[in-house]
Design a protein around this motif. Sequence first.
Motif, short mmCIF file in Angstrom:
data_model
loop_
_atom_site.label_atom_id
_atom_site.label_comp_id
_atom_site.label_asym_id
_atom_site.label_seq_id
_atom_site.Cartn_x
_atom_site.Cartn_y
_atom_site.Cartn_z
N LYS A 101 -1.15 -4.87 -2.63
CA LYS A 101 -2.15 -4.18 -3.47
C LYS A 101 -3.57 -4.52 -3.04
O LYS A 101 -4.46 -3.65 -3.05
N PHE A 104 -4.34 -2.51 -0.07
CA PHE A 104 -4.57 -1.12 -0.47
C PHE A 104 -6.01 -0.93 -0.96
O PHE A 104 -6.67 0.04 -0.60
N GLY A 109 -8.32 2.27 -1.48
CA GLY A 109 -7.36 2.99 -2.31
C GLY A 109 -7.56 2.75 -3.79
O GLY A 109 -8.13 1.74 -4.21
N CYS A 111 -5.29 3.18 -7.64
CA CYS A 111 -3.92 3.19 -8.13
C CYS A 111 -3.59 4.47 -8.88
O CYS A 111 -4.40 4.99 -9.65
N LYS A 170 -7.66 8.59 -1.79
CA LYS A 170 -6.81 7.55 -1.23
C LYS A 170 -6.09 6.93 -2.41
O LYS A 170 -6.72 6.25 -3.22
N TRP A 172 -2.72 4.80 -4.12
CA TRP A 172 -1.53 3.99 -3.90
C TRP A 172 -0.68 3.94 -5.15
O TRP A 172 -1.18 4.08 -6.27
N ALA A 196 6.09 0.64 -2.11
CA ALA A 196 4.63 0.67 -2.26
C ALA A 196 4.11 1.74 -1.31
O ALA A 196 4.33 1.66 -0.11
N ASP A 197 3.49 2.76 -1.89
CA ASP A 197 3.01 3.90 -1.09
C ASP A 197 1.49 3.95 -1.04
O ASP A 197 0.82 3.61 -2.03
N PHE A 198 0.97 4.38 0.08
CA PHE A 198 -0.47 4.64 0.22
C PHE A 198 -0.60 6.01 0.88
O PHE A 198 0.01 6.25 1.92
N ASP A 199 -1.36 6.89 0.26
CA ASP A 199 -1.50 8.24 0.78
C ASP A 199 -2.97 8.66 0.82
O ASP A 199 -3.72 8.35 -0.10
N GLY A 451 0.84 9.77 4.53
CA GLY A 451 1.12 8.59 3.73
C GLY A 451 2.16 7.69 4.35
O GLY A 451 2.79 8.03 5.36
N SER A 453 5.29 4.69 3.09
CA SER A 453 6.05 3.99 2.05
C SER A 453 6.50 2.65 2.60
O SER A 453 7.12 2.60 3.66
#
Lengths: 595, 595
Positions: A101, A104, A109, A111, A170, A172, A196-199, A451, A453
């Motif tokens: 996190k 991120f 990013g 949330c 951005k 997450w 845990a995704d970040f796009d 993104g 994962s």
Amino acid sequence: MASSLNSLEGEIETQNALFNELRLSGSDPAGLEEVKKKLGELKKSLGQAKAKAAADGATASGSKEVAGKKKERILLKTAKGTRDYGPAEMFCREYVERIVKDCFSTYGGSCLDTPVFERKEILAGKYGEDAKLIFDLMDQGGEQLSLRYDHTVPLARYLAMMGGTNTQSKLWQVGKVYRRDNPVMSKGRMREFSQADFDISGTWDPMIPDAEIISLICSILSKIDVGEFTIKINHRKILDGIFEVCGVPADKIRTISSAVDKLDKLPWADVKTEMTEEKGLEPAVADKIGEYVKHKGGPELLAKLLADAALSANPSAKQGLDDMGLLFTYLSAYNVIDKISFDMSLARGLDYYTGIIYEAIVDASAPPSFQANPSVGSSTTPSPALPKKKVTKKVKNEDGEEEEEVDESQVGVGSIAAGGRYDGLVGMFSAAAAGDSKKSATSKGSIPCIGISIGLDRIFALVWPKWVEKGKRSKETMVYVMAAGDGLLVERMKLVKELRDANIKVDFLAKKKPKLPVQFAAGERDEVPFAIILGENEIKEGYVMVKQQKWEMVDGKKVKVLAEGDEKGEKVDREQLVEWLRATQIWKDWEDGKL
Amino acid sequence: MASSLNSLEGEIETQNALFNELRLSGSDPAGLEEVKKKLGELKKSLGQAKAKAAADGATASGSKEVAGKKKERILLKTAKGTRDYGPAEMFCREYVERIVKDCFSTYGGSCLDTPVFERKEILAGKYGEDAKLIFDLMDQGGEQLSLRYDHTVPLARYLAMMGGTNTQSKLWQVGKVYRRDNPVMSKGRMREFSQADFDISGTWDPMIPDAEIISLICSILSKIDVGEFTIKINHRKILDGIFEVCGVPADKIRTISSAVDKLDKLPWADVKTEMTEEKGLEPAVADKIGEYVKHKGGPELLAKLLADAALSANPSAKQGLDDMGLLFTYLSAYNVIDKISFDMSLARGLDYYTGIIYEAIVDASAPPSFQANPSVGSSTTPSPALPKKKVTKKVKNEDGEEEEEVDESQVGVGSIAAGGRYDGLVGMFSAAAAGDSKKSATSKGSIPCIGISIGLDRIFALVWPKWVEKGKRSKETMVYVMAAGDGLLVERMKLVKELRDANIKVDFLAKKKPKLPVQFAAGERDEVPFAIILGENEIKEGYVMVKQQKWEMVDGKKVKVLAEGDEKGEKVDREQLVEWLRATQIWKDWEDGKL
């Protein structure tokens, strides 16, 4: 039971009507009283019947199958493919999550949180053959719902709902996703697992968000102690170009791509058989594909492919190769180019990818037969063609379901992170919501996205054994408050509360008059660095005794090491206690993460 | 479709067998080739048929009802009673969660994580009439599963599974729980909602864990800006004693207790009617109960009840009163006694409570008619008897389900945390697993427990409006890296990566040659405190320009305030940049949570 309740309620209704009629018509009091009494009795019976029904229901629902028989034993276990994580494991998992996190937000990013279930139609048509793995909720009247299968589709649904108000972001997400998958493996493959995704969404200049994502996953994996890792990268447009150049008919491109995707699990011979015999591809075409997909390397592979006249002449391949060139330039600026393997056999299963695709693998995540780190440098080693042992066999489980039993010695944790660019998915939602059947990536409401994962359970499976080996603490309690003699419970409570009010993590033994050794043992179980001992004199004179203790691994066992000269402890002014604790070396080492 | 697939597969099997037979028997090559060709064609057809079936299936599952018709629009929405939380809200929610988790570990807690669904039999028989609100998963072959309804039952299941190995613990859980509840209210009552639980298990000396839990919730609510709050406390044994003393028959005690529990929503007159007419209690008995349950206060109320000869003579009441006495002593030591209201009308719905029960309410959570903070000091104000407006009416929703519509002006967020002692629940699981039908709290495998559930959504509903009013930032990005002139993209990337590697939260505009004002605007959208500007000269000479900017609320709008004398920015040596940033006052204020 239900019918007897209904008939009682019917009788009450009748009596109630009669009573009201009599009352309103000014009937004689005696008759009225008679009806009222009858009504009271009926309501009483109804109350009792309802209570009994509720009690029976509670029992019956626990063992429907054995109605009337003796109560059945219940199985004390979690659902298949799920598990509890106890305190020690959660301490490690929280540590991993915190790093992820933090990274991120270091990359800009924010949330996002979406519900754990979605309307079924949102998930429909997104996962191809794997749609059978979606967990559905029972239709209890109302909507058809399914547990989320990943974070990507809920994100795309969210972005489509936001419409024009949030086209660049951005975002997450960290949370659990659900797949009715077999087999269940011990190394982090479960029916409930954490991703845990970040796009990055929005129209930006080419390959900049793409480079951000690759740099991000390198930062995360470097910070978490997972060992050496490699990011395998490929580009859907290059793959499509190769298929066109090799002569794959347009309608077979996706299915041939799926076959290529299996090269990390199957030898080339098997994949070729699938292409030719199952999917009807000409063997000569398959052989051409085989020549291309065995390549992996770095920028020099790109140069080689650009020199391939046939490939360069293909518009799709050309665009993919140009993208890769730009990406390599940016990845050099981010100083992560040495982590990259341009791997032409990487295809990724999901249909919705439109640009670069990638997977992070670590040496530790590969099965034992896979030893070399596929480092940068062109290589034509036909590793996909290595013979591999069959690692699964079908067995029946306790519920009578057929599932695959896995020879775990042959299985690594697989890729620990994966993703790609999906420029059409948000537009698909916008179009479907507008009733527009064209799933055009260029239509209004479309938002390009890319993104990644991260499989948190797989990362945990790598970090946890090292954590155990190092004998890391499993909680953060810093101080244990004790008392000699009469227990001094209320005094202990007062000191504990004082310290907690100063944000110090403190505990004590919840006994009125515990013996001192019992209190020490309890503090040692928690491996607290500070033992504070209260006594009558200390309280009167306004000080406490503090013992500092460190914990070290000696021959695989945790051992207490008292600070030098501190065997008897130190007298500390109670007024200064908080500042004193924070000024110790042990406290600072703990805060710096050294302990 | 399925049958045509089957017949194709059958044909392939036959041809395969024929081919192998011919091959092994040394048949003539021409005949063999003929059979092989036929086999190839069949496999090709099968592949195509399978692909078509998969494509059809994907479409059909999206709109089953309209098979053959034009594709139906999908509704872009989250499931009923659920919602997304976007970046700004999540920033606030993460802040609240962090405080809660920190307090949990300050009180010696460790984290436990259980799956989001459980085997249905685990939840059965735990929630009385509310069992109908449990979300069930569809039976897709295998186990009967349900979404968790709270964290208490999974915790008890976990403790029972641990058996003798973990009889003393302080465990916390933070996560979502699920109830198919109506009505859905805007103030934090949802079908998916977040609860943070803290539970202490094990045999300890009386009322010490109980006091720990009460002190914990006071610490948490004091740290989170929820305004004034009160902890209402009562004791199941005192209530039971009152019922016995008043003459409630033994078999009616639980149902009369449920009626008392409604006193926070209904006037006494309605509750009395329920007791007498529905549940068959003598009106005189109900009146006696009414006299007791209208009391609330502090230690002096306890003294008054101890002086009540009839009550003191009742063993259950006497034990409850003694417990309360001890609890008050401990709560004084914890310095939270002024937050407590001993409220005899508090009964709590769940059956499994065996000792003290409690609810935290805040002034802001009470409906508008409830103004006074029920502070310490004996009070016999018959507030339960206040007439209240009916706040709900039945309506049909879009799915045709009947639900209650709520007049929200009449509803507060309710209690924001609640719990109690439940000494029998773990033993119930152990006994059921052993096939022992006695649900005895004293049986082997029983573990006394006490816990509290904090309604995170309700707390968020209180904190969020203040957060918005104060104009709090919604992300943590500290630095925005920009460039004048030619964009200097690669140079920007290099600086961004340098800073991120030093754990500084940085962003930049993902464009090749963005105009400087566009970059400033992007940084301002994120309210970053530091704008760093790169130029050709700066890069050559090894420095950067830094502008410090603060953000203040002026007339309800966020306004940028440049640091004094900083209009043009400051020249900073690039080598020193990280240290320089960390040494600024803005950085320190942000780290201290002042900004």
